[in-house]
Design a protein around this motif. Structure first.
Motif, PDB file in Angstrom:
ATOM      1  N   ARG A 272       0.830  -1.205   0.000  1.00  0.00           N
ATOM      2  CA  ARG A 272       0.000   0.000   0.000  1.00  0.00           C
ATOM      3  C   ARG A 272       0.864   1.254   0.000  1.00  0.00           C
ATOM      4  N   ALA A 273       1.949   1.245   0.775  1.00  0.00           N
ATOM      5  CA  ALA A 273       2.845   2.403   0.799  1.00  0.00           C
ATOM      6  C   ALA A 273       3.460   2.634  -0.572  1.00  0.00           C
ATOM      7  N   ALA A 274       3.890   1.549  -1.234  1.00  0.00           N
ATOM      8  CA  ALA A 274       4.477   1.680  -2.569  1.00  0.00           C
ATOM      9  C   ALA A 274       3.451   2.206  -3.562  1.00  0.00           C
ATOM     10  N   GLN A 275       2.207   1.766  -3.421  1.00  0.00           N
ATOM     11  CA  GLN A 275       1.141   2.224  -4.317  1.00  0.00           C
ATOM     12  C   GLN A 275       0.908   3.717  -4.168  1.00  0.00           C
ATOM     13  N   HIS A 276       0.852   4.200  -2.921  1.00  0.00           N
ATOM     14  CA  HIS A 276       0.600   5.624  -2.711  1.00  0.00           C
ATOM     15  C   HIS A 276       1.792   6.464  -3.140  1.00  0.00           C
ATOM     16  N   THR A 277       3.003   5.917  -3.022  1.00  0.00           N
ATOM     17  CA  THR A 277       4.171   6.643  -3.513  1.00  0.00           C
ATOM     18  C   THR A 277       4.065   6.846  -5.011  1.00  0.00           C
ATOM     19  N   GLY A 278       3.559   5.855  -5.695  1.00  0.00           N
ATOM     20  CA  GLY A 278       3.411   5.960  -7.139  1.00  0.00           C
ATOM     21  C   GLY A 278       2.351   6.935  -7.578  1.00  0.00           C
ATOM     22  N   ASP A 279       1.462   7.332  -6.639  1.00  0.00           N
ATOM     23  CA  ASP A 279       0.410   8.275  -7.008  1.00  0.00           C
ATOM     24  C   ASP A 279       0.957   9.661  -7.300  1.00  0.00           C
ATOM     25  N   GLY A 280       2.174   9.967  -6.800  1.00  0.00           N
ATOM     26  CA  GLY A 280       2.785  11.263  -7.065  1.00  0.00           C
ATOM     27  C   GLY A 280       2.321  12.331  -6.108  1.00  0.00           C
ATOM     28  N   ASP A 281       2.887  13.513  -6.291  1.00  0.00           N
ATOM     29  CA  ASP A 281       2.619  14.644  -5.403  1.00  0.00           C
ATOM     30  C   ASP A 281       1.480  15.467  -5.962  1.00  0.00           C
ATOM     31  N   ASP A 282       0.368  15.541  -5.217  1.00  0.00           N
ATOM     32  CA  ASP A 282      -0.772  16.300  -5.708  1.00  0.00           C
ATOM     33  C   ASP A 282      -0.815  17.714  -5.153  1.00  0.00           C
ATOM     34  N   ARG A 283       0.224  18.102  -4.395  1.00  0.00           N
ATOM     35  CA  ARG A 283       0.373  19.481  -3.955  1.00  0.00           C
ATOM     36  C   ARG A 283      -0.896  20.082  -3.371  1.00  0.00           C
ATOM     37  N   GLY A 284      -1.552  19.324  -2.496  1.00  0.00           N
ATOM     38  CA  GLY A 284      -2.704  19.884  -1.814  1.00  0.00           C
ATOM     39  C   GLY A 284      -3.979  19.841  -2.624  1.00  0.00           C
ATOM     40  N   ARG A 285      -3.969  19.192  -3.803  1.00  0.00           N
ATOM     41  CA  ARG A 285      -5.179  19.094  -4.604  1.00  0.00           C
ATOM     42  C   ARG A 285      -5.889  17.787  -4.297  1.00  0.00           C
ATOM     43  N   ASP A 286      -7.180  17.728  -4.646  1.00  0.00           N
ATOM     44  CA  ASP A 286      -7.872  16.470  -4.428  1.00  0.00           C
ATOM     45  C   ASP A 286      -7.520  15.500  -5.539  1.00  0.00           C
ATOM     46  N   ASP A 287      -8.069  14.285  -5.474  1.00  0.00           N
ATOM     47  CA  ASP A 287      -7.670  13.237  -6.405  1.00  0.00           C
ATOM     48  C   ASP A 287      -8.059  13.546  -7.845  1.00  0.00           C
ATOM     49  N   ARG A 288      -8.940  14.516  -8.029  1.00  0.00           N
ATOM     50  CA  ARG A 288      -9.343  14.886  -9.385  1.00  0.00           C
ATOM     51  C   ARG A 288      -8.566  16.093  -9.888  1.00  0.00           C
ATOM     52  N   GLY A 289      -7.607  16.566  -9.064  1.00  0.00           N
ATOM     53  CA  GLY A 289      -6.855  17.747  -9.457  1.00  0.00           C
ATOM     54  C   GLY A 289      -7.665  19.012  -9.331  1.00  0.00           C
ATOM     55  N   GLY A 290      -8.715  18.973  -8.505  1.00  0.00           N
ATOM     56  CA  GLY A 290      -9.608  20.112  -8.378  1.00  0.00           C
ATOM     57  C   GLY A 290      -9.156  21.080  -7.312  1.00  0.00           C
ATOM     58  N   GLU A 291     -10.128  21.687  -6.631  1.00  0.00           N
ATOM     59  CA  GLU A 291      -9.808  22.723  -5.665  1.00  0.00           C
ATOM     60  C   GLU A 291      -9.092  22.149  -4.453  1.00  0.00           C
ATOM     61  N   GLU A 292      -8.351  23.027  -3.776  1.00  0.00           N
ATOM     62  CA  GLU A 292      -7.607  22.592  -2.605  1.00  0.00           C
ATOM     63  C   GLU A 292      -8.557  22.157  -1.503  1.00  0.00           C
ATOM     64  N   GLN A 293      -8.125  21.144  -0.753  1.00  0.00           N
ATOM     65  CA  GLN A 293      -8.934  20.623   0.328  1.00  0.00           C
ATOM     66  C   GLN A 293      -8.742  21.448   1.586  1.00  0.00           C
ATOM     67  N   ASP A 294      -9.546  21.122   2.597  1.00  0.00           N
ATOM     68  CA  ASP A 294      -9.362  21.740   3.896  1.00  0.00           C
ATOM     69  C   ASP A 294      -7.936  21.497   4.371  1.00  0.00           C
ATOM     70  N   PRO A 295      -7.207  22.556   4.814  1.00  0.00           N
ATOM     71  CA  PRO A 295      -5.795  22.395   5.160  1.00  0.00           C
ATOM     72  C   PRO A 295      -5.546  21.352   6.231  1.00  0.00           C
ATOM     73  N   GLY A 296      -6.412  21.290   7.278  1.00  0.00           N
ATOM     74  CA  GLY A 296      -6.191  20.314   8.336  1.00  0.00           C
ATOM     75  C   GLY A 296      -6.309  18.895   7.836  1.00  0.00           C
ATOM     76  N   ILE A 297      -7.373  18.611   7.066  1.00  0.00           N
ATOM     77  CA  ILE A 297      -7.565  17.268   6.529  1.00  0.00           C
ATOM     78  C   ILE A 297      -6.417  16.910   5.601  1.00  0.00           C
ATOM     79  N   SER A 298      -6.021  17.844   4.758  1.00  0.00           N
ATOM     80  CA  SER A 298      -4.947  17.591   3.819  1.00  0.00           C
ATOM     81  C   SER A 298      -3.656  17.241   4.547  1.00  0.00           C
ATOM     82  N   ALA A 299      -3.314  18.002   5.578  1.00  0.00           N
ATOM     83  CA  ALA A 299      -2.080  17.749   6.317  1.00  0.00           C
ATOM     84  C   ALA A 299      -2.118  16.394   7.009  1.00  0.00           C
ATOM     85  N   VAL A 300      -3.253  16.030   7.582  1.00  0.00           N
ATOM     86  CA  VAL A 300      -3.358  14.748   8.282  1.00  0.00           C
ATOM     87  C   VAL A 300      -3.270  13.592   7.294  1.00  0.00           C
ATOM     88  N   ARG A 301      -3.920  13.725   6.147  1.00  0.00           N
ATOM     89  CA  ARG A 301      -3.872  12.650   5.161  1.00  0.00           C
ATOM     90  C   ARG A 301      -2.446  12.408   4.691  1.00  0.00           C
TER      91      ARG A 301
END
Length: 578
Positions: free
Chosen positions: A421-450
């Motif tokens: 699972r860790a290797a899979q998420h590493t392969g997802d790349g850096d989304d720079r605070g965007r959601d999985d669809r590349g849309g608007e930035e998420q809530d900062p607290g949730i984003s940091a915890v995730r």
């Protein structure tokens, strides 16, 4: 210069340059965006403007507003009828400076209690600050930890306070015709480290929270009078590489410290908290005073409190160790017979059960912990907070050699799934605070915890991951985000910290970093990774144990329904794994 009603609103905007900064200004003179000109899509500020003042005990709505906008200047003047004029002038050339001029235009003395300058950070940025009267350090940092950073310092006047969206002036008593001037200088700096050695030096102390017995070192200025409350002790230090005046306390509390001089008064609000181990013991003592069952056993029914009690018992020093052991035994028996408190499987139940194996050597609890971990992984959700720490405890349990072959095999399977699972998420790349669809930035607290949960799992299984430079790159990026979420070692405190439970969890993950702390990232922080982790731990303890009033030392009881218990549990796990 043109005059307009304060109620008038216009969509017209003007763009002005100030060195590397680009400012967008509307027709009312309100700055609506401040960005580095090469990264206009990542503005630092969403608003800079005068806010309503409190004058002579009443909230003032300004009668009119005169605005002048030139190539190198933005000038705003507001007035209170026959008594007060306030001018805000932004000077723009190779840099940006803001001057606030307050004049009593009336015939009677006037008291200006509060005059806020609204400074609202743009989405995607966190602000750290330390207000110190005639000196301040205010810094906006991007949530992803990438620079540059926008800072502001006082070059004249004094700030009464700094809030999440304002720098406030006030406490002014003006005679007829008297003028008061405050001036701010805005700067772009590359890293938190450059802030600490630059504007951060203005505030003389970089930290706002200390351990009881630890001292804050102030300069030994013969022209400045040090004013401290009775509970704060002072000692002079004169050594070859260290000189000044130390202030310290012997019990927890928050205190105002002041240096008074002709150059301006410097004031700090400093906190002292118990060391983490001592605070865990204090919390454990309060838990053992809870109601008891008919059999006389203390009833601990929530996992966060149990984790705190478990850590305190393991550290030794509890006077009622037998009562604590009985309380944990009772909860463990309940967990073996049914689901965890609050519902189904969760990483904290796994961590608690594995902690019980470490305390008692009971192999049944390992089997129950593995069963809970298997349920968690079957859900297929992104990494949850605590999963990485649970993996580490499972590996430690296996290393003891006491597990049967069946349980050991199941542990190996769980660990292998976590590695995948860790290797899979590493392969997802850096989304720079965007959601999985590349849309608007998420809530900062949730984003940091995730992202912290992903980092936690990666750090736990890193020795087992297949060789891939992408793993190190992803960890470095996640460390950068984590550092920014905890202030990056900038002077002062986060003005809008995450909820305290999330704050404590982020600290726990930071404490998992190796000794060198990924230097390609952490060397740009305002403090080394280990020191930042310690400072952040003290900030969480400050939030959990001290009241909002200066000089208070309330007792923070672990109410299982409160955030205190949930946050304290993460700190307890830090204590066990730090």
């Amino acid at each position: 210069m043109r005059a307009m009603s304060a109620a008038r609103v216009s969509a017209a905007t003007t763009v002005r340059q100030a060195g590397r900064l680009r400012l967008t200004v509307d027709e009312t003179g309100r700055i609506t965006s401040v960005a580095e000109r090469r990264h206009l899509e990542r503005p630092f500020l969403a608003e800079v403007d005068l806010a309503p003042a409190i004058v002579a005990g009443g909230v003032e709505s300004w009668l009119d507003r005169e605005v002048g906008i030139d190539d190198d200047e933005i000038d705003i003047t507001v007035r209170r009828e026959n008594s007060l004029s306030v001018n805000l002038r932004h000077s723009l050339s190779t840099g940006w400076a803001s001057r606030l001029l307050i004049v009593n235009t009336g015939a009677e003395p006037l008291v200006v209690e509060r005059l806020p300058l609204r400074v609202r950070p743009a989405p995607g940025h966190r602000v750290s600050a330390l207000a110190a009267g005639s000196r301040i350090c205010w810094t906006a940092q991007a949530e992803d930890g990438h620079g540059p950073l926008l800072t502001v310092r006082l070059t004249a006047g004094a700030a009464a306070s700094i809030g999440a969206e304002h720098i406030e002036f006030g406490g002014l008593r003006l005679t007829p015709g008297q003028r008061y001037v405050a001036q701010l200088r805005w700067e772009l700096l590359a890293t938190p480290r450059s802030v600490v050695v630059g504007p951060g030096r203005d505030v003389l102390v970089a930290r706002a929270v200390y351990e009881v017995g630890e001292s804050a070192l102030l300069p030994d200025d013969p022209d400045a009078a040090l004013v401290v409350p009775p509970d704060v002790a002072v000692d002079s230090i004169e050594e070859a590489d260290l000189a000044g005046r130390e202030v310290f306390v012997t019990s927890p509390g928050r205190h105002e410290i002041e240096l008074r001089s002709a150059e301006g008064d410097v004031r700090w609000e400093l906190s002292w908290v118990r060391p983490l181990a001592d605070q865990l013991q204090a919390w454990a003592d309060t838990m053992l005073a809870r109601p008891r069952t008919s059999a006389g056993v203390v009833a601990i029914e929530d996992l966060p409190s149990a984790i705190v009690l478990q850590a305190a018992l393991g550290a030794g020093g509890l006077e009622d160790a037998d009562d604590a052991s009985d309380a944990l035994d009772l909860l463990t028996a309940r967990l073996l017979d049914g689901p965890a408190p609050g519902g189904g499987a969760n990483p904290q139940s796994v961590l608690y059960l594995l902690g019980e194996h470490g305390r008692t050597g009971d192999l049944d609890v390992v089997d129950a912990a593995v069963r809970q971990a298997e349920i968690l992984l079957a859900q297929g959700a992104p990494p949850m907070p605590g999963l990485g720490l649970a993996v580490l405890r499972m590996v430690l349990a296996t290393a003891s050699g006491e597990l049967g072959s069946s349980t050991a095999g199941r542990v190996s399977s769980v660990v292998a799934q976590c590695v995948a699972r860790a290797a899979q998420h590493t392969g997802d790349g850096d989304d720079r605070g965007r959601d999985d669809r590349g849309g608007e930035e998420q809530d900062p607290g949730i984003s940091a915890v995730r992202r912290a949960a992903e980092l936690e799992l990666l750090l736990a299984v890193l020795p087992l991951l297949p060789p891939d430079p992408g793993h190190h790159q992803r960890i470095s990026e996640l460390v950068r985000v984590l550092g920014a979420a905890l202030g990056g070692g900038l002077p002062g405190r986060l003005l809008r910290p995450p909820p305290v439970t999330e704050h404590a969890y982020l600290v726990a993950v930071l404490r998992m970093l190796p000794e060198d702390g990924y230097p390609e990232v952490t060397r740009s922080w305002g403090a080394p990774a280990a020191l930042l982790a310690q400072q952040a731990t003290l900030q969480v303890l400050d939030r959990l144990t001290l009241g909002t009033e200066v000089g208070t030392d309330p007792v923070a009881h672990l109410d299982p329904s409160s955030e205190i218990a949930a946050a304290a549990a993460w700190l307890a796990l830090v204590q066990r794994h730090g």
